[in-house]
Write a protein that holds these residues in place. Sequence first.
Motif, PDB file in Angstrom:
ATOM      1  N   UNK A  57       0.947  -0.979   0.101  1.00  0.00           N
ATOM      2  CA  UNK A  57      -0.048  -0.206  -0.085  1.00  0.00           C
ATOM      3  C   UNK A  57       0.840   1.364   0.130  1.00  0.00           C
ATOM      4  N   UNK A  58       2.197   1.203   0.530  1.00  0.00           N
ATOM      5  CA  UNK A  58       2.993   2.220   0.395  1.00  0.00           C
ATOM      6  C   UNK A  58       3.626   2.589  -0.928  1.00  0.00           C
ATOM      7  N   UNK A  59       3.486   1.651  -1.918  1.00  0.00           N
ATOM      8  CA  UNK A  59       4.056   1.856  -3.172  1.00  0.00           C
ATOM      9  C   UNK A  59       3.233   2.978  -3.879  1.00  0.00           C
ATOM     10  N   UNK A  60       3.837   3.645  -5.036  1.00  0.00           N
ATOM     11  CA  UNK A  60       2.928   4.566  -5.762  1.00  0.00           C
ATOM     12  C   UNK A  60       1.915   3.621  -6.483  1.00  0.00           C
ATOM     13  N   UNK A  61       0.982   4.414  -6.907  1.00  0.00           N
ATOM     14  CA  UNK A  61      -0.473   3.771  -7.418  1.00  0.00           C
ATOM     15  C   UNK A  61      -0.009   2.901  -8.550  1.00  0.00           C
ATOM     16  N   UNK A  62       0.642   3.624  -9.567  1.00  0.00           N
ATOM     17  CA  UNK A  62       1.159   3.054 -10.945  1.00  0.00           C
ATOM     18  C   UNK A  62       1.804   1.684 -10.775  1.00  0.00           C
ATOM     19  N   UNK A  63       2.687   1.705  -9.646  1.00  0.00           N
ATOM     20  CA  UNK A  63       3.397   0.445  -9.297  1.00  0.00           C
ATOM     21  C   UNK A  63       2.586  -0.996  -8.863  1.00  0.00           C
ATOM     22  N   UNK A  64       1.557  -0.300  -8.011  1.00  0.00           N
ATOM     23  CA  UNK A  64       0.497  -1.323  -7.491  1.00  0.00           C
ATOM     24  C   UNK A  64      -0.420  -1.804  -8.733  1.00  0.00           C
ATOM     25  N   UNK A  65      -0.664  -0.712  -9.643  1.00  0.00           N
ATOM     26  CA  UNK A  65      -1.452  -1.214 -10.506  1.00  0.00           C
ATOM     27  C   UNK A  65      -0.894  -2.312 -11.563  1.00  0.00           C
ATOM     28  N   UNK A  66       0.514  -1.918 -11.633  1.00  0.00           N
ATOM     29  CA  UNK A  66       1.599  -3.046 -12.587  1.00  0.00           C
ATOM     30  C   UNK A  66       1.363  -4.273 -11.883  1.00  0.00           C
ATOM     31  N   UNK A  67       1.429  -4.667 -10.550  1.00  0.00           N
ATOM     32  CA  UNK A  67       1.455  -5.847 -10.024  1.00  0.00           C
ATOM     33  C   UNK A  67       0.068  -6.668  -9.748  1.00  0.00           C
ATOM     34  N   UNK A  68      -1.018  -5.780  -9.949  1.00  0.00           N
ATOM     35  CA  UNK A  68      -2.264  -6.297  -9.966  1.00  0.00           C
ATOM     36  C   UNK A  68      -3.030  -6.071  -8.764  1.00  0.00           C
ATOM     37  N   UNK A  69      -2.340  -5.158  -7.754  1.00  0.00           N
ATOM     38  CA  UNK A  69      -3.169  -4.845  -6.779  1.00  0.00           C
ATOM     39  C   UNK A  69      -4.028  -4.054  -6.782  1.00  0.00           C
ATOM     40  N   UNK A  70      -5.339  -4.668  -6.175  1.00  0.00           N
ATOM     41  CA  UNK A  70      -6.640  -3.744  -6.428  1.00  0.00           C
ATOM     42  C   UNK A  70      -6.718  -2.441  -5.493  1.00  0.00           C
ATOM     43  N   UNK A  71      -7.190  -1.378  -6.452  1.00  0.00           N
ATOM     44  CA  UNK A  71      -7.327  -0.311  -5.540  1.00  0.00           C
ATOM     45  C   UNK A  71      -8.420   0.171  -5.017  1.00  0.00           C
ATOM     46  N   UNK A  72      -8.476   0.872  -4.045  1.00  0.00           N
ATOM     47  CA  UNK A  72      -9.691   1.077  -3.341  1.00  0.00           C
ATOM     48  C   UNK A  72     -10.834   1.883  -3.932  1.00  0.00           C
ATOM     49  N   UNK A  73     -10.440   2.485  -5.099  1.00  0.00           N
ATOM     50  CA  UNK A  73     -11.203   3.133  -6.192  1.00  0.00           C
ATOM     51  C   UNK A  73     -11.984   2.097  -6.605  1.00  0.00           C
ATOM     52  N   UNK A  74     -11.296   0.908  -7.008  1.00  0.00           N
ATOM     53  CA  UNK A  74     -11.998  -0.250  -7.976  1.00  0.00           C
ATOM     54  C   UNK A  74     -13.132  -1.064  -7.213  1.00  0.00           C
ATOM     55  N   UNK A  75     -12.514  -1.058  -5.822  1.00  0.00           N
ATOM     56  CA  UNK A  75     -13.483  -1.888  -4.904  1.00  0.00           C
ATOM     57  C   UNK A  75     -14.765  -0.836  -4.652  1.00  0.00           C
ATOM     58  N   UNK A  76     -14.867   0.452  -4.675  1.00  0.00           N
ATOM     59  CA  UNK A  76     -16.054   1.149  -4.681  1.00  0.00           C
ATOM     60  C   UNK A  76     -16.627   1.021  -5.841  1.00  0.00           C
ATOM     61  N   UNK A  77     -16.168   0.962  -7.025  1.00  0.00           N
ATOM     62  CA  UNK A  77     -16.738   1.011  -8.237  1.00  0.00           C
ATOM     63  C   UNK A  77     -17.736  -0.393  -8.458  1.00  0.00           C
ATOM     64  N   UNK A  78     -17.247  -1.444  -8.040  1.00  0.00           N
ATOM     65  CA  UNK A  78     -17.571  -2.771  -7.880  1.00  0.00           C
ATOM     66  C   UNK A  78     -19.044  -2.959  -7.149  1.00  0.00           C
ATOM     67  N   UNK A  79     -19.088  -2.122  -6.246  1.00  0.00           N
ATOM     68  CA  UNK A  79     -20.268  -2.180  -5.172  1.00  0.00           C
ATOM     69  C   UNK A  79     -21.359  -1.436  -5.783  1.00  0.00           C
ATOM     70  N   UNK A  80     -20.956  -0.325  -6.530  1.00  0.00           N
ATOM     71  CA  UNK A  80     -22.211   0.529  -7.362  1.00  0.00           C
ATOM     72  C   UNK A  80     -22.745  -0.440  -8.506  1.00  0.00           C
ATOM     73  N   UNK A  81     -22.129  -1.340  -9.044  1.00  0.00           N
ATOM     74  CA  UNK A  81     -22.400  -1.682 -10.213  1.00  0.00           C
ATOM     75  C   UNK A  81     -23.391  -2.965  -9.816  1.00  0.00           C
TER      76      UNK A  81
END
Length: 63
Positions: free
Chosen positions: A39-63
Amino acid sequence: MTTITHTKTPSSEAHLHIADYARKLVRAWHQWQAAREIESMPFDMRKDIGWPSADDADERKVM
């Protein structure tokens, strides 16, 4: 001839339960530490390794 048998005493069973609980605590601690490091890594690096972001989790709940 003498036969020696080993039976578990209540204190040894309690010791095994405590040891198992301690192992679970250590495992949880290591998982928590790894998650904090990721979680302390930059967002782009987390995205590259496939770590889910908090934003993605919120979007999944809405749909």
